[in-house]
Write an enzyme that holds these catalytic residues in place. Structure first.
Site, PDB file in Angstrom:
ATOM      1  N   SER A 128     102.635  99.270 -91.184  1.00 45.00           N
ATOM      2  CA  SER A 128     101.977  97.984 -90.958  1.00 45.00           C
ATOM      3  C   SER A 128     102.590  97.368 -89.715  1.00 45.00           C
ATOM      4  O   SER A 128     103.742  97.667 -89.362  1.00 45.00           O
ATOM      5  CB  SER A 128     102.203  97.043 -92.144  1.00 45.00           C
ATOM      6  OG  SER A 128     101.786  95.719 -91.844  1.00 45.00           O
ATOM      7  N   TYR A 169     107.418  93.331 -98.562  1.00 43.79           N
ATOM      8  CA  TYR A 169     106.436  94.142 -97.841  1.00 43.79           C
ATOM      9  C   TYR A 169     106.959  94.484 -96.446  1.00 43.79           C
ATOM     10  O   TYR A 169     106.927  95.644 -96.009  1.00 43.79           O
ATOM     11  CB  TYR A 169     105.127  93.357 -97.762  1.00 43.79           C
ATOM     12  CG  TYR A 169     103.967  94.081 -97.134  1.00 43.79           C
ATOM     13  CD1 TYR A 169     103.067  94.792 -97.917  1.00 43.79           C
ATOM     14  CD2 TYR A 169     103.734  94.022 -95.762  1.00 43.79           C
ATOM     15  CE1 TYR A 169     101.975  95.435 -97.349  1.00 43.79           C
ATOM     16  CE2 TYR A 169     102.657  94.669 -95.190  1.00 43.79           C
ATOM     17  CZ  TYR A 169     101.776  95.369 -95.987  1.00 43.79           C
ATOM     18  OH  TYR A 169     100.698  96.008 -95.412  1.00 43.79           O
TER      19      TYR A 169
END
Length: 264
Positions: A142, A155
């Site tokens: 990401s 995350y």
């Protein structure tokens, strides 16, 4: 369509929806056979049935080593080999201020986002090395793995770790002709991000519209955009690409992204 991956076999975790589903469809279109590894059995079996003979479903919770090993074995037993591993399964996981995050929630998030990638990489590497190579291992990272402030804490930490693991394993497996890369999506219109944005995984069209408005290029990143990156990294066009993180984010990281957005 084409034969870029003709005869090759891929395992795709999180393959029942979003980025994983789009990638399964694109790889089959280009001649691959795929194992859709997902914990959503109803959706996973439906996608596999729609794709027909080039696809099969393997029920897989990526936090279970037995399940991940089983998905790889499903490819080898069912199709005779493994060529491509796409570690894509993910969640947003725990959110909130660092002082309020519980250890159990943190651990679950990291289990899915990092340990799931580790297990997929581990068992794909075993299979590919035993096979004599070559092969391609791809993981969904990401843009939150490239900088702070682009996603929730757990995350962000896990995605940074995925990028580090990608580089480390690429170095180990290079002598076997096995390439290891990651894709760093920006905010992508998937059921997961629709659920985060609107509380409804079905509102992907509205999520795409919202993301397009915040995009430097003026359009949203879609699952098909990430699938195209996976197709590139899986095939021979990327034969000299390893240890790399390919950013696909409609220009967000060059322009600066508002902190706190969810990215995958």
């Amino acid at each position: 369509m084409g034969e870029r991956l003709d005869g090759r076999v891929a395992v795709i975790t999180g393959g029942a929806a979003g980025i994983g589903e789009a990638t399964a469809r694109l790889l089959v279109e280009h001649g691959a056979r795929v194992v859709i590894a997902d914990r959503d059995e109803d959706r996973g079996r439906a996608v596999a049935a729609e794709l027909g003979d080039p696809a099969r479903f393997a029920p897989t919770d990526v936090t279970s080593e037995a399940d991940v090993e089983g998905a790889v074995r499903s490819a080898v037993d069912g199709f005779g080999r493994l060529d491509i591993m796409f570690n894509n399964a993910g969640i947003i996981g725990v959110t909130g201020p660092i002082g309020e995050i519980g250890l159990g929630d943190w651990t679950h998030t990291v289990d899915v986002l990092l340990h799931g990638v580790f297990l997929g990489t581990k068992h794909a590497a075993r299979s590919l090395v035993a096979q004599g190579g070559p092969g391609s291992i791809i993981s969904t990272a990401s843009i939150a793995g490239l900088a702070g402030g682009l996603g929730p804490h757990a995350y962000t930490a896990a995605k940074h770790a995925v990028i580090g693991l990608t580089k480390s394993v690429a170095n180990e497996l290079a002598p076997h002709g096995i390439r290891v890369n990651a894709i760093a999506p920006g905010s992508t219109a998937t059921p997961m991000t629709a659920a985060a944005s609107f509380g409804d995984p079905g509102r992907t069209a509205e999520t795409a519209e919202l993301m397009a408005g915040a995009s430097p290029l003026g359009y949203a990143t879609l699952p098909e955009d990430i699938a195209a990156a996976a197709l590139y990294l899986a095939g021979d066009d990327a034969r000299n690409v390893s240890g790399h993180t390919l950013v696909v984010d409609a220009g967000h990281t060059t322009a600066g992204l508002t902190p706190g957005r969810f990215n995958q």
